[in-house]
Design an enzyme around this catalytic site. Structure first.
Site, PDB file in Angstrom:
ATOM      1  N   ASN A 107       0.946  -1.256  -0.381  1.00  0.00           N
ATOM      2  CA  ASN A 107      -0.225  -0.392   0.195  1.00  0.00           C
ATOM      3  C   ASN A 107       0.758   1.298   0.065  1.00  0.00           C
ATOM      4  OD1 ASN A 107      -2.594   1.596   0.270  1.00  0.00           O
ATOM      5  ND2 ASN A 107      -1.512   1.822   2.675  1.00  0.00           N
ATOM      6  N   HIS A 109       0.797   5.118   1.479  1.00  0.00           N
ATOM      7  CA  HIS A 109       0.359   6.133   2.306  1.00  0.00           C
ATOM      8  C   HIS A 109       0.661   7.581   2.571  1.00  0.00           C
ATOM      9  CE1 HIS A 109      -2.767   7.259   5.894  1.00  0.00           C
ATOM     10  NE2 HIS A 109      -1.492   8.111   6.061  1.00  0.00           N
ATOM     11  N   ASP A 145      -2.939   1.049   8.140  1.00  0.00           N
ATOM     12  CA  ASP A 145      -1.435   1.433   7.099  1.00  0.00           C
ATOM     13  C   ASP A 145      -0.816   1.319   8.637  1.00  0.00           C
ATOM     14  OD1 ASP A 145      -3.299   3.050   5.555  1.00  0.00           O
ATOM     15  OD2 ASP A 145      -3.994   4.492   7.062  1.00  0.00           O
TER      16      ASP A 145
HETATM   17  C1  GRF Z   1      -2.327   9.178  -2.949  1.00  0.00           C
HETATM   18  O1  GRF Z   1      -2.143  10.223  -1.937  1.00  0.00           O
HETATM   19  C2  GRF Z   1      -2.370   7.482  -1.959  1.00  0.00           C
HETATM   20  O2  GRF Z   1      -1.474   8.009  -1.016  1.00  0.00           O
HETATM   21  C3  GRF Z   1      -3.435   8.189  -1.340  1.00  0.00           C
HETATM   22  O3  GRF Z   1      -4.752   8.451  -1.821  1.00  0.00           O
HETATM   23  C4  GRF Z   1      -4.016   8.701  -3.355  1.00  0.00           C
HETATM   24  C5  GRF Z   1      -4.186   8.776  -4.077  1.00  0.00           C
HETATM   25  O4  GRF Z   1      -4.060   9.214  -5.575  1.00  0.00           O
HETATM   26  N1  GRF Z   1      -3.639   6.899  -0.314  1.00  0.00           N
HETATM   27  P1  GRF Z   1      -4.295   8.441  -6.693  1.00  0.00           P
HETATM   28  O5  GRF Z   1      -6.163   7.569  -6.794  1.00  0.00           O
HETATM   29  O6  GRF Z   1      -3.467   7.663  -6.239  1.00  0.00           O
HETATM   30  O7  GRF Z   1      -4.696   9.735  -7.839  1.00  0.00           O
END
Ligand code: GRF
Length: 221
Positions: A107, A109, A145
């Site tokens: 993931n 984060h 997370d």
């Molecule tokens: C990113 O900031 C990611 O870290 C978080 O959600 C956002 C998703 O953005 N979990 P995208 O869909 O990749 O543009």
């Protein structure tokens, strides 16, 4: 070659970077499918443009988390991936799901974990007047997370930052770089999870790899 499935919910900028890195040989693996829980996700267009099969598993079609997780697993398992990358996938996954893909589930984060798990990370970093903020790639475990962190990168927080400007700096300077890097490590067999530790090249990481260290190493050849 290792096979990946990418899960998204929204804009898909991380997905776009992953697709581009794969196309240019910076991720040495294949993206076999993109699975999305949101029929309106703008990110789906990146998968379609790249000719990657898209599967929709809309959480609204399911009565509870277990039945959604089961449908998601079924969709993933059709592709028998080596790794599943959550890239802006905004659903919390149940423990059965997480255990099934243990060591294969990554993931991204938007914070310097273990700081700020959960939502609104940019606003929380600003409210705490942090000097630094960033993003992390981690293995997914039952703790939301909270799984072992593989790689993270940081950016300075500026006095005039708003949530939007900080989010954009974290995305552009960190997120779009760290996911391709970590997925290449995964696909080339360099990365594993052992217990609650990350193994990189067979060695247990005492702390997450820092993007700035990788960048320095690369510039020294
Ligand atoms: C990113 O900031 C990611 O870290 C978080 O959600 C956002 C998703 O953005 N979990 P995208 O869909 O990749 O543009």
């Amino acid at each position: 070659m290792s096979r990946m499935v990418v899960l998204i919910s929204g804009t898909g900028r991380n997905l776009e970077a992953i697709i581009e890195a794969q196309r240019t040989g910076h991720i040495r693996g294949t993206i076999d499918a993109v699975i999305c829980n949101n029929p309106d996700a703008a990110g789906l267009q990146h998968a379609q443009a790249a000719g990657i099969p898209v599967r929709l598993v809309n959480h609204r079609d399911f009565a509870n988390r277990n039945s959604f997780d089961a449908a998601l697993s079924a969709a993933i398992d059709q592709h028998d991936p080596d790794f599943v990358a959550l890239a802006g996938f905004m659903r919390i996954l149940g423990s059965e799901f997480v255990q099934r893909y243990r060591g294969k589930l990554l993931n991204i984060h938007p914070s310097l974990l273990p700081r700020y798990p959960g939502l609104n990370t940019h606003a929380r970093a600003l409210a705490d007047r942090q000097d630094w903020h960033g993003a992390s790639i981690h293995f997914v475990t039952e703790a939301v997370d909270g799984g072992p962190v593989i790689l993270q990168g940081r950016v300075p927080v500026h006095g005039e930052d708003t949530e939007a400007t900080l989010a954009e700096r974290v995305m552009r300077e960190v997120e779009l770089r760290i996911y391709p890097l970590a997925l290449d490590w995964a696909c080339t067999g360099r990365l594993a999870m052992q217990g609650d530790k990350v193994l990189l090249d067979g060695k247990s990481l005492a702390r997450p790899v820092q993007l700035e260290d990788v960048t320095k190493e690369q510039s020294h050849g």
